[in-house]
Design a protein around this motif. Structure first.
Motif, PDB file in Angstrom:
ATOM      1  N   ASN A  85      -2.744   1.383  14.678  1.00  0.00           N
ATOM      2  CA  ASN A  85      -1.470   2.529  14.168  1.00  0.00           C
ATOM      3  C   ASN A  85      -1.326   2.746  12.592  1.00  0.00           C
ATOM      4  O   ASN A  85      -1.811   1.495  11.910  1.00  0.00           O
ATOM      5  CB  ASN A  85      -0.419   1.044  14.285  1.00  0.00           C
ATOM      6  N   SER A  87       7.806  -2.643   2.549  1.00  0.00           N
ATOM      7  CA  SER A  87       7.778  -3.926   2.707  1.00  0.00           C
ATOM      8  C   SER A  87       8.466  -4.614   1.985  1.00  0.00           C
ATOM      9  O   SER A  87       8.107  -6.211   1.533  1.00  0.00           O
ATOM     10  CB  SER A  87       6.625  -4.986   3.696  1.00  0.00           C
ATOM     11  N   ARG A  88       8.060  -3.918   0.288  1.00  0.00           N
ATOM     12  CA  ARG A  88       8.448  -4.749  -0.934  1.00  0.00           C
ATOM     13  C   ARG A  88       9.296  -4.912  -0.342  1.00  0.00           C
ATOM     14  O   ARG A  88      10.762  -3.610  -1.149  1.00  0.00           O
ATOM     15  CB  ARG A  88       8.124  -3.353  -1.601  1.00  0.00           C
ATOM     16  N   ASN A 130      -3.865  -5.477  11.960  1.00  0.00           N
ATOM     17  CA  ASN A 130      -3.282  -4.816  13.285  1.00  0.00           C
ATOM     18  C   ASN A 130      -3.675  -6.165  14.393  1.00  0.00           C
ATOM     19  O   ASN A 130      -3.816  -6.658  15.267  1.00  0.00           O
ATOM     20  CB  ASN A 130      -3.461  -3.564  13.893  1.00  0.00           C
ATOM     21  N   THR A 131      -5.712  -5.601  14.041  1.00  0.00           N
ATOM     22  CA  THR A 131      -5.989  -6.568  14.787  1.00  0.00           C
ATOM     23  C   THR A 131      -6.454  -7.448  14.914  1.00  0.00           C
ATOM     24  O   THR A 131      -5.850  -8.233  15.537  1.00  0.00           O
ATOM     25  CB  THR A 131      -7.817  -6.320  14.488  1.00  0.00           C
ATOM     26  N   THR A 143      -6.357  -1.554   9.684  1.00  0.00           N
ATOM     27  CA  THR A 143      -6.740  -1.526  11.189  1.00  0.00           C
ATOM     28  C   THR A 143      -6.476  -3.561  10.914  1.00  0.00           C
ATOM     29  O   THR A 143      -7.223  -3.893  12.570  1.00  0.00           O
ATOM     30  CB  THR A 143      -7.998  -0.940  10.974  1.00  0.00           C
ATOM     31  N   ALA A 167      -2.399   0.158  18.847  1.00  0.00           N
ATOM     32  CA  ALA A 167      -1.701  -1.206  18.567  1.00  0.00           C
ATOM     33  C   ALA A 167      -2.814  -1.224  16.604  1.00  0.00           C
ATOM     34  O   ALA A 167      -2.184  -1.766  15.709  1.00  0.00           O
ATOM     35  CB  ALA A 167      -1.005  -2.121  18.647  1.00  0.00           C
ATOM     36  N   VAL A 168      -4.244  -1.519  17.675  1.00  0.00           N
ATOM     37  CA  VAL A 168      -5.105  -1.638  16.407  1.00  0.00           C
ATOM     38  C   VAL A 168      -5.126  -0.434  15.721  1.00  0.00           C
ATOM     39  O   VAL A 168      -4.773  -0.910  14.207  1.00  0.00           O
ATOM     40  CB  VAL A 168      -6.127  -1.941  17.132  1.00  0.00           C
ATOM     41  N   LEU A 192       4.508  -2.346  15.091  1.00  0.00           N
ATOM     42  CA  LEU A 192       3.911  -1.013  15.892  1.00  0.00           C
ATOM     43  C   LEU A 192       4.495  -0.509  16.381  1.00  0.00           C
ATOM     44  O   LEU A 192       4.031   0.880  16.959  1.00  0.00           O
ATOM     45  CB  LEU A 192       2.681  -2.278  16.243  1.00  0.00           C
ATOM     46  N   MET A 241      -1.920  -4.490   1.984  1.00  0.00           N
ATOM     47  CA  MET A 241      -1.174  -3.270   2.140  1.00  0.00           C
ATOM     48  C   MET A 241      -0.221  -3.187   1.126  1.00  0.00           C
ATOM     49  O   MET A 241       0.654  -2.254   0.862  1.00  0.00           O
ATOM     50  CB  MET A 241      -0.675  -4.129   3.864  1.00  0.00           C
ATOM     51  N   HIS A 242       0.903  -5.081   1.442  1.00  0.00           N
ATOM     52  CA  HIS A 242       1.887  -4.763   0.791  1.00  0.00           C
ATOM     53  C   HIS A 242       2.151  -4.112  -0.674  1.00  0.00           C
ATOM     54  O   HIS A 242       2.669  -4.023  -1.294  1.00  0.00           O
ATOM     55  CB  HIS A 242       2.416  -6.093   0.351  1.00  0.00           C
ATOM     56  N   PHE A 243       0.636  -5.396  -1.018  1.00  0.00           N
ATOM     57  CA  PHE A 243       0.510  -5.181  -2.663  1.00  0.00           C
ATOM     58  C   PHE A 243       0.066  -3.698  -2.901  1.00  0.00           C
ATOM     59  O   PHE A 243      -1.543  -3.633  -3.612  1.00  0.00           O
ATOM     60  CB  PHE A 243       0.159  -6.262  -3.586  1.00  0.00           C
ATOM     61  N   SER A 244      -0.662  -2.892  -2.593  1.00  0.00           N
ATOM     62  CA  SER A 244      -1.584  -1.812  -2.387  1.00  0.00           C
ATOM     63  C   SER A 244      -2.033  -1.198  -3.619  1.00  0.00           C
ATOM     64  O   SER A 244      -1.320  -0.887  -4.559  1.00  0.00           O
ATOM     65  CB  SER A 244      -1.410  -0.026  -1.303  1.00  0.00           C
ATOM     66  N   PHE A 297      -6.745   0.243   1.280  1.00  0.00           N
ATOM     67  CA  PHE A 297      -5.319   0.108   2.185  1.00  0.00           C
ATOM     68  C   PHE A 297      -5.834   0.691   4.248  1.00  0.00           C
ATOM     69  O   PHE A 297      -4.997  -0.538   4.695  1.00  0.00           O
ATOM     70  CB  PHE A 297      -4.729   1.911   2.028  1.00  0.00           C
ATOM     71  N   ASP A 298      -6.435   2.074   3.918  1.00  0.00           N
ATOM     72  CA  ASP A 298      -6.769   2.001   5.803  1.00  0.00           C
ATOM     73  C   ASP A 298      -7.485   1.314   6.700  1.00  0.00           C
ATOM     74  O   ASP A 298      -6.890   0.300   7.575  1.00  0.00           O
ATOM     75  CB  ASP A 298      -7.755   3.365   5.962  1.00  0.00           C
ATOM     76  N   TYR A 319       2.400   2.585   9.150  1.00  0.00           N
ATOM     77  CA  TYR A 319       2.949   1.397   8.152  1.00  0.00           C
ATOM     78  C   TYR A 319       2.721   2.491   6.551  1.00  0.00           C
ATOM     79  O   TYR A 319       1.883   2.437   6.329  1.00  0.00           O
ATOM     80  CB  TYR A 319       1.862   0.435   7.638  1.00  0.00           C
ATOM     81  N   VAL A 370       2.247   2.277   2.495  1.00  0.00           N
ATOM     82  CA  VAL A 370       2.772   2.088   1.031  1.00  0.00           C
ATOM     83  C   VAL A 370       4.180   1.653   1.153  1.00  0.00           C
ATOM     84  O   VAL A 370       5.136   2.111   0.114  1.00  0.00           O
ATOM     85  CB  VAL A 370       2.092   2.034   0.781  1.00  0.00           C
TER      86      VAL A 370
END
Lengths: 319, 215
Positions: free
Chosen positions: A272, A280-281, B51-52, B48, A269-270, B142, B32-35, B43-44, A275, A277
């Motif tokens: 993962n 979600s836009r 998620n955490t 992480t 989960a951490v 997830l 993440m959304h507007f990478s 991004f990477d 996603y 890019v």
């Protein structure tokens, strides 16, 4: 009994012997007798074929034909548990191998005719065959595509399906290596191919060539074997980076499944990586969300200003 | 001078951890959304960290619910039905009109009731509707492999993504309003100090406002 009688009788035995041996020779050999013969055990074959330099020049085409088999890769391949002679039928007991043994054309469908799960899959070898017939590898006039068969991509001595749980980068690299082994110009630093693609190198390490260079298949089905020409391939970013369900789902579910199959749900989960890019836009939601937030901010500033004015008035009244 | 101990240690700890996680989730979520923006996290790394932080936010939320069930703090979220709309109107009128005319606060903070009706409603909505939905949609991301292909005829991953995005925008909105509205206490910092020290202190009791709040 004179000499003539003896020679006639001997000739008769000889003829009978020849007849019997001819008859016996046509009787199929038993598995045990084949296994015991030189050239039927994998070790016998690999004794020579594991040599990296083993090759010959085809006298007709002048091409070098590579005869090397990477024994380690073969052992790990989908066919690793098979005997060489399961596919390579013929008399390989002698060297050089007889002409008859060399000319054989191996046919995947011979073995892979109907998998036991075939009735549960829409995707059978018939489908593969139909798709391949439309593939650029089948329809191209290029001499390089001549005689293109399954083995060009699916090296029977090394091919293995990617497994859920393998790192995505590793799967992508192995998969793309198949394409790049022929399409070497793509790697040329001066190549203009894919220049249109934003973050080209990032795409190459995260996405399989096939994800864009094949038409979409139905959900849950494997990737199509109809490899598309560059011009017909997917140029539309939003096929992945948006709500388009099928390609996105293919990437996302695959990645998600891969991530979850690893070392426990929490670490997966951490870490993962599922996603993608842009998934979600939504221009509408973004515009709506950001404008409401912007307007709210303005209202709050105005409210604060009003309160400050009231405070100043109160101070004035008190003084 | 009146002082009420309204925010026990566990609640303050939860609040500030939650606040920090909110900021981290907003920044990494935007990354993440507007990478690709210059001010965004790579991004990477953002994935992480997001998620955490999301997992920690979930644990925090569970802790908050357990805390409210097992301590007296939960009573502050029980809405009194009688006179509900009247109180709501009075409070909204104060924020929309009275506050600009130096009108006294219509709500009096007490040990029994530290939240006014409007606060109650917004916190209830945020903590028991938006937050669980946000957390659920985050976990659905997830574990999307376990989701059906489509939900309500729409691709499920996209539906989850849109729900998560909408909830995220709503919670950013909440954070903005929340940060502003806490300045509307007796002084600008009264409520902030209360959430830091646990004590709700009012230095200048005005007529009728803190009488019942005196300790």
């Amino acid at each position: 009994m004179n000499d003539r009688d003896i020679s006639v009788r001997a000739g008769g035995w000889l003829a009978l012997g020849l007849l019997l041996s001819a008859l016996l020779g046509s009787v199929p050999e038993t598995e045990a007798s084949i296994q015991g013969r030189l050239g039927t055990d994998n070790a016998d074959c690999l004794r020579c074929h594991r040599m990296e330099t083993l090759a010959y020049r085809d006298p007709r085409t002048g091409d070098i034909v590579d005869l090397h088999v990477d024994s380690r890769a073969f052992g790990h391949s989908a066919h690793g548990e098979l005997q060489c002679i399961d596919c390579h039928e013929g008399d390989f007991g002698q060297y050089p191998h007889p002409e008859s043994a060399l000319g054989e054309r191996l046919d995947c469908v011979g073995c892979h005719k109907e998998l036991h799960k075939a009735d549960k899959r829409a995707y059978t070898f018939k489908t593969i065959d139909e798709e391949f017939a439309l593939s650029i590898h089948a329809t191209s006039d290029s001499p390089k595509a001549e005689g293109f068969d399954c083995h060009r991509c699916h090296d029977p001595h090394g091919f293995r399906n990617s497994e859920v749980g393998q790192p995505i980068a590793e799967i992508v690299r192995a998969d793309n290596q198949i394409c790049l082994s022929c399409h070497t110009k793509i790697r040329d630093p001066h190549s203009t191919a894919h220049l249109w693609l934003p973050k080209r190198d990032k795409h190459w390490t995260s996405v399989r060539c096939l994800d864009c260079h094949t038409p979409l298949t139905d959900p849950g089905q494997p990737v199509s074997h109809q490899i598309l020409a560059g011009a017909d391939s997917n140029f539309d970013c939003v096929n992945c980076h948006s709500k388009e369900p099928r390609l996105l789902q293919r990437l996302y579910q695959y990645r998600s499944e891969t991530d979850l199959a690893g070392s426990g749900w929490l670490s997966k989960a951490v870490f993962n990586q599922a996603y993608v890019v842009g998934m979600s836009r939504s221009p509408l939601l973004d515009a709506l969300g950001l404008s409401v937030i912007g307007l709210t901010l303005l209202v709050l500033i105005a409210h604060g200003w009003g309160r400050y004015r009231a405070y100043l008035r109160l101070k004035e009244d008190r003084s | 001078m009146s002082a009420l101990y309204l925010y026990p240690r566990w609640l303050r700890a939860w609040h500030w951890i939650n606040a920090l996680l909110f900021l981290v989730l907003m920044y990494t979520g935007a990354s993440m959304h507007f990478s690709g923006g210059g001010w965004l996290m790579p991004f990477d790394l953002a994935v992480t960290v997001h998620n955490t932080a999301g997992i920690l936010l979930t644990l925090g939320w569970i802790g908050f619910v357990i805390g409210n069930l097992s301590t007296e703090n939960g009573r502050h979220y029980r809405v009194r039905v009688s006179g509900f709309f009247g109180r709501l109107f009075v409070q909204a009128r104060y924020y929309g009109y009275g506050i600009f005319h130096n009108a006294p606060h219509p709500f009096h903070v007490s040990a029994e009731m530290k939240l006014n009706t409007l606060q109650q409603l917004s916190y209830l909505g945020v903590m028991y509707a938006l937050m669980p939905l946000l957390i659920l949609s985050g976990w659905a991301f997830l574990f999307s492999v376990s989701l059906p292909e489509t939900l309500l005829g729409l691709p499920s991953v996209w539906l989850v993504a849109m729900a998560h995005l909408t909830l995220a925008y709503l919670l950013v909105l909440f954070l903005l309003v929340h940060m502003y509205i806490i300045t509307t206490g007796e002084t600008v910092t009264t409520n902030l100090r209360a959430m830091i020290t646990g004590w709700h202190r009012e230095d200048e009791p005005s007529s009728g406002q803190t009488e019942e709040a005196k300790s």
